[in-house]
Design an enzyme around this catalytic site. Structure first.
Site, PDB file in Angstrom:
ATOM      1  N   HIS A  19       0.830  -0.937  -0.186  1.00 58.73           N
ATOM      2  CA  HIS A  19       0.278  -0.353  -0.083  1.00 58.73           C
ATOM      3  C   HIS A  19       0.996   1.348   0.038  1.00 58.73           C
ATOM      4  O   HIS A  19       1.260   2.119   1.537  1.00 58.73           O
ATOM      5  CB  HIS A  19      -1.192   0.140   1.100  1.00 58.73           C
ATOM      6  CG  HIS A  19      -1.927   1.010   1.489  1.00 58.73           C
ATOM      7  ND1 HIS A  19      -3.094   0.715   1.468  1.00 58.73           N
ATOM      8  CD2 HIS A  19      -2.058   2.019   0.674  1.00 58.73           C
ATOM      9  CE1 HIS A  19      -4.094   2.294   0.677  1.00 58.73           C
ATOM     10  NE2 HIS A  19      -3.301   3.030   1.158  1.00 58.73           N
ATOM     11  N   ASN A  23       2.908   9.443  -5.324  1.00 55.28           N
ATOM     12  CA  ASN A  23       3.353  10.932  -5.149  1.00 55.28           C
ATOM     13  C   ASN A  23       3.629  11.298  -3.572  1.00 55.28           C
ATOM     14  O   ASN A  23       3.963  11.955  -3.319  1.00 55.28           O
ATOM     15  CB  ASN A  23       2.205  11.473  -6.120  1.00 55.28           C
ATOM     16  CG  ASN A  23       3.175  11.822  -7.986  1.00 55.28           C
ATOM     17  OD1 ASN A  23       4.127  12.164  -7.389  1.00 55.28           O
ATOM     18  ND2 ASN A  23       1.791  11.175  -8.393  1.00 55.28           N
ATOM     19  N   HIS A  68       1.425  17.448  -7.180  1.00 62.14           N
ATOM     20  CA  HIS A  68       1.235  16.512  -8.390  1.00 62.14           C
ATOM     21  C   HIS A  68       1.238  18.208  -9.514  1.00 62.14           C
ATOM     22  O   HIS A  68       1.895  18.112 -10.762  1.00 62.14           O
ATOM     23  CB  HIS A  68      -0.478  16.699  -8.221  1.00 62.14           C
ATOM     24  CG  HIS A  68      -0.838  15.717  -8.082  1.00 62.14           C
ATOM     25  ND1 HIS A  68      -2.188  14.885  -7.766  1.00 62.14           N
ATOM     26  CD2 HIS A  68      -0.403  14.269  -8.154  1.00 62.14           C
ATOM     27  CE1 HIS A  68      -2.183  13.601  -7.322  1.00 62.14           C
ATOM     28  NE2 HIS A  68      -0.571  13.115  -7.647  1.00 62.14           N
ATOM     29  N   THR A 101      -2.085   6.922  -9.930  1.00 63.05           N
ATOM     30  CA  THR A 101      -3.478   7.865 -10.786  1.00 63.05           C
ATOM     31  C   THR A 101      -2.002   8.295 -12.020  1.00 63.05           C
ATOM     32  O   THR A 101      -1.852   8.960 -11.477  1.00 63.05           O
ATOM     33  CB  THR A 101      -4.398   8.720 -10.147  1.00 63.05           C
ATOM     34  OG1 THR A 101      -3.599   8.996  -8.676  1.00 63.05           O
ATOM     35  CG2 THR A 101      -5.437   8.684 -10.061  1.00 63.05           C
ATOM     36  N   GLY A 179      -7.914   7.999  -3.506  1.00 64.76           N
ATOM     37  CA  GLY A 179      -9.096   9.109  -3.967  1.00 64.76           C
ATOM     38  C   GLY A 179      -9.331   9.814  -2.482  1.00 64.76           C
ATOM     39  O   GLY A 179      -9.965   8.959  -1.350  1.00 64.76           O
ATOM     40  N   HIS A 206      -9.950   1.559  -1.352  1.00 63.99           N
ATOM     41  CA  HIS A 206      -9.897   2.271  -0.122  1.00 63.99           C
ATOM     42  C   HIS A 206     -11.508   2.375   0.014  1.00 63.99           C
ATOM     43  O   HIS A 206     -11.864   2.116  -0.138  1.00 63.99           O
ATOM     44  CB  HIS A 206      -9.505   3.822  -0.030  1.00 63.99           C
ATOM     45  CG  HIS A 206      -7.874   3.776  -0.494  1.00 63.99           C
ATOM     46  ND1 HIS A 206      -7.075   3.459  -1.643  1.00 63.99           N
ATOM     47  CD2 HIS A 206      -6.584   4.419   0.297  1.00 63.99           C
ATOM     48  CE1 HIS A 206      -5.692   3.364  -1.161  1.00 63.99           C
ATOM     49  NE2 HIS A 206      -6.428   3.870  -0.021  1.00 63.99           N
ATOM     50  N   GLU A 209     -13.260   5.051   5.097  1.00 61.99           N
ATOM     51  CA  GLU A 209     -11.346   5.562   5.912  1.00 61.99           C
ATOM     52  C   GLU A 209     -11.672   6.268   7.074  1.00 61.99           C
ATOM     53  O   GLU A 209     -11.504   6.913   7.558  1.00 61.99           O
ATOM     54  CB  GLU A 209     -10.256   5.962   4.444  1.00 61.99           C
ATOM     55  CG  GLU A 209      -9.169   6.453   4.888  1.00 61.99           C
ATOM     56  CD  GLU A 209      -8.265   7.284   3.893  1.00 61.99           C
ATOM     57  OE1 GLU A 209      -8.616   7.636   2.731  1.00 61.99           O
ATOM     58  OE2 GLU A 209      -7.133   7.465   4.385  1.00 61.99           O
ATOM     59  N   ASP A 289       1.323   3.651   3.096  1.00 58.84           N
ATOM     60  CA  ASP A 289       0.456   4.836   2.401  1.00 58.84           C
ATOM     61  C   ASP A 289       0.843   6.066   1.627  1.00 58.84           C
ATOM     62  O   ASP A 289       1.278   5.402   0.968  1.00 58.84           O
ATOM     63  CB  ASP A 289      -1.215   5.450   3.364  1.00 58.84           C
ATOM     64  CG  ASP A 289      -1.938   5.392   3.093  1.00 58.84           C
ATOM     65  OD1 ASP A 289      -2.049   5.439   1.609  1.00 58.84           O
ATOM     66  OD2 ASP A 289      -2.603   6.420   3.303  1.00 58.84           O
ATOM     67  N   ASP A 290       1.704   6.624   2.394  1.00 62.35           N
ATOM     68  CA  ASP A 290       2.171   8.027   1.914  1.00 62.35           C
ATOM     69  C   ASP A 290       3.516   8.259   2.604  1.00 62.35           C
ATOM     70  O   ASP A 290       3.823   9.252   4.066  1.00 62.35           O
ATOM     71  CB  ASP A 290       1.666   9.403   1.781  1.00 62.35           C
ATOM     72  CG  ASP A 290       0.332   8.259   1.383  1.00 62.35           C
ATOM     73  OD1 ASP A 290       0.508   9.078  -0.464  1.00 62.35           O
ATOM     74  OD2 ASP A 290      -0.740   8.144   2.152  1.00 62.35           O
TER      75      ASP A 290
HETATM   76  C1  LIG Z   1      -4.388   9.609   3.203  1.00 60.98           C
HETATM   77  N1  LIG Z   1      -4.938   8.101   2.278  1.00 60.98           N
HETATM   78  C2  LIG Z   1      -5.422   8.277   1.531  1.00 60.98           C
HETATM   79  N2  LIG Z   1      -6.009   8.320   1.955  1.00 60.98           N
HETATM   80  C3  LIG Z   1      -6.836   7.700  -0.479  1.00 60.98           C
HETATM   81  N3  LIG Z   1      -6.808   8.454  -1.392  1.00 60.98           N
HETATM   82  C4  LIG Z   1      -4.919   8.907  -0.775  1.00 60.98           C
HETATM   83  C5  LIG Z   1      -4.552   8.282   0.240  1.00 60.98           C
HETATM   84  N4  LIG Z   1      -3.330   8.380   0.218  1.00 60.98           N
HETATM   85  C6  LIG Z   1      -3.029   8.298  -1.103  1.00 60.98           C
HETATM   86  N5  LIG Z   1      -3.896   8.892  -1.440  1.00 60.98           N
HETATM   87  C7  LIG Z   1      -4.017   8.578  -3.176  1.00 60.98           C
HETATM   88  O1  LIG Z   1      -3.014   9.043  -3.624  1.00 60.98           O
HETATM   89  C8  LIG Z   1      -3.038  10.171  -4.294  1.00 60.98           C
HETATM   90  C9  LIG Z   1      -1.445  10.823  -4.436  1.00 60.98           C
HETATM   91  O2  LIG Z   1      -0.727   9.351  -5.368  1.00 60.98           O
HETATM   92  P1  LIG Z   1      -0.160   9.278  -6.797  1.00 60.98           P
HETATM   93  O3  LIG Z   1      -0.404  10.867  -7.685  1.00 60.98           O
HETATM   94  O4  LIG Z   1      -1.017   8.402  -7.417  1.00 60.98           O
HETATM   95  O5  LIG Z   1       1.117   8.917  -7.300  1.00 60.98           O
HETATM   96  C10 LIG Z   1      -3.653  11.131  -4.316  1.00 60.98           C
HETATM   97  O6  LIG Z   1      -3.769  12.491  -5.200  1.00 60.98           O
HETATM   98  C11 LIG Z   1      -4.815  10.534  -4.158  1.00 60.98           C
HETATM   99  O7  LIG Z   1      -5.918   9.910  -5.005  1.00 60.98           O
HETATM  100 ZN   LIG Z   2      -3.804   4.385   0.465  1.00 65.00          ZN
END
Ligand SMILES: CNc1ncnc2c1ncn2[C@@H]1O[C@H](COP(=O)(O)O)[C@@H](O)[C@H]1O
Ligand SMILES: [Zn+2]
Length: 353
Positions: A19, A23, A68, A101, A179, A206, A209, A289-290
């Site tokens: 997961h 970006n 982005h 995305t 998203g 997802h 959440e 996640d990120d």
């Molecule tokens: C915090 N929890 C979350 N919940 C839902 N969507 C998330 C997210 N974290 C990230 N994204 C999704 O991933 C995109 C960024 O990566 P990419 O541009 O796709 O590589 C975000 O714009 C969102 O659509």
């Molecule tokens: Zn996520």
């Protein structure tokens, strides 16, 4: 106790990351490198949520908008994808499913198609350049962004289907639905996800959440997704959670992400995954996640999750190995990964037990 899985142990442990949004995963170094090249965007400083800080979900999504604006051409997509793969490989991740995305960017002429090609080029290039060291298998899950139109979702699925075929099902193995969880009705995106299913693509969805999405969650579950992203509010809803338990749909668990977007308490032991795992032995997969935005790493997430459950090193090793059951890759890849875990066990842990 000396046997507990501390951060150092988790850093050395082989791991599976299922997961990770591309970006949201850019490291500080990658961002700084990109920013040094162009006119400085001061708002960049606000794309990282430091230790102990929290933001609302809406504030978190503002950060993606800024990112982005920085990742705007296929060349940059190739570069950041390679950097993110390298970061995960250095954290001893042996298999990575990267989701992202595809976007059209008018100013550079980037299209959804060239975006996806760029991600795939980066994966292939990383592999060629690192044949003998840092072995990591990477797959791509194109993401449907629920804040965009259903029509765009269909376009993304169509491209996913096409690239899955052209790479013999080896690189594009599924589709992610993500998203801003407050945007639109998730159920509207069921038709494109069904299309993905028909094309033999796996689904990572997802859901729940944020609070108050019971009806949407019920409908999304009818798709019987292969994995659930977060599912934070499912355990409070008997009608919904019983489906997840009965079908044993694995949950992707991102503790730091949930804490920093204020959807769970700060006390790790109160995170919903403890209920799923301890009460029901339900499959839960640890993810970041990120990692860029939330200033974390997969090792850090493992040490937090293992710490919340008081797991020993052996139990943590078994948990990271269990994740292999839930990857979207083929059985040969799974067997190879199991071998990697068994080799690690023999050379590092067998003597301890
Ligand atoms: C915090 N929890 C979350 N919940 C839902 N969507 C998330 C997210 N974290 C990230 N994204 C999704 O991933 C995109 C960024 O990566 P990419 O541009 O796709 O590589 C975000 O714009 C969102 O659509
Ligand atoms: Zn996520």
């Amino acid at each position: 106790m000396a046997d507990l899985a501390d951060l150092k142990f988790c850093q050395e442990l082989p791991k599976i990351e299922l997961h990770a949004h591309l970006n949201g995963s850019l490291s500080d170094e990658t961002l700084n490198k990109l920013l040094r090249r162009g006119p400085t965007n001061n708002s960049y400083a606000s794309t990282i949520i430091g230790k102990g800080e929290r933001r609302t979900m809406q504030e978190g999504f503002e950060m993606f908008r800024i990112l982005h604006e920085i990742v705007v051409s296929p060349e940059i997509v190739v570069e950041v994808t390679k950097d993110v793969i390298t970061d995960f490989a250095l954290d001893q991740v042996k298999y990575l499913e990267l989701r992202s995305t595809p976007r059209n960017v008018l100013s550079s002429g980037m299209t959804k198609r060239s975006y996806m090609e760029a991600v795939l080029t980066a994966i292939q290039r990383y592999r060629e350049e690192n044949e003998d060291r840092c072995r990591i298998d990477v797959r791509y899950l194109p993401s449907i962004d629920r804040s965009k139109s259903v029509e765009e979702a269909h376009e993304t699925v169509k491209l996913a289907e096409e690239f899955s075929l052209s790479t013999n099902g080896n690189l594009v193995v599924g589709v992610d639905f993500s998203g801003n969880p407050h945007a639109n009705d998730g159920a509207d995106y069921i038709p494109p996800m069904m299309q993905a299913r028909r094309a033999n693509l796996h689904l990572a969805v997802h859901m729940a959440e944020v609070e108050g999405k019971k009806e949407e969650t019920k409908k999304l579950l009818e798709l019987l997704p292969d994995r659930i992203g977060h599912g934070t509010f499912i355990s409070n809803e008997p009608g919904v959670r019983d489906v997840v338990l009965k079908k044993r749909i694995p949950l992707e668990v991102c503790v730091t992400s949930n804490i920093k977007t204020c959807t769970v308490p700060e006390d790790h032991t109160k995170h919903h995954f403890t209920w799923w795992r301890q009460e029901h032995q339900h499959p839960c997969i640890v993810g970041t996640d990120d990692k860029g935005i939330f200033a974390t790493s997969l090792s850090n997430e493992y040490s937090i999750a293992a710490g919340a459950l008081g797991l020993s090193r052996r139990e943590t090793f078994n948990w990271s190995k269990e994740a292999i059951d839930h990857v979207f890759a083929d059985i040969d890849t799974k067997s190879r990964l199991r071998q990697t875990w068994d080799d690690y066990w023999k050379s590092n842990l067998e003597v301890d037990t």
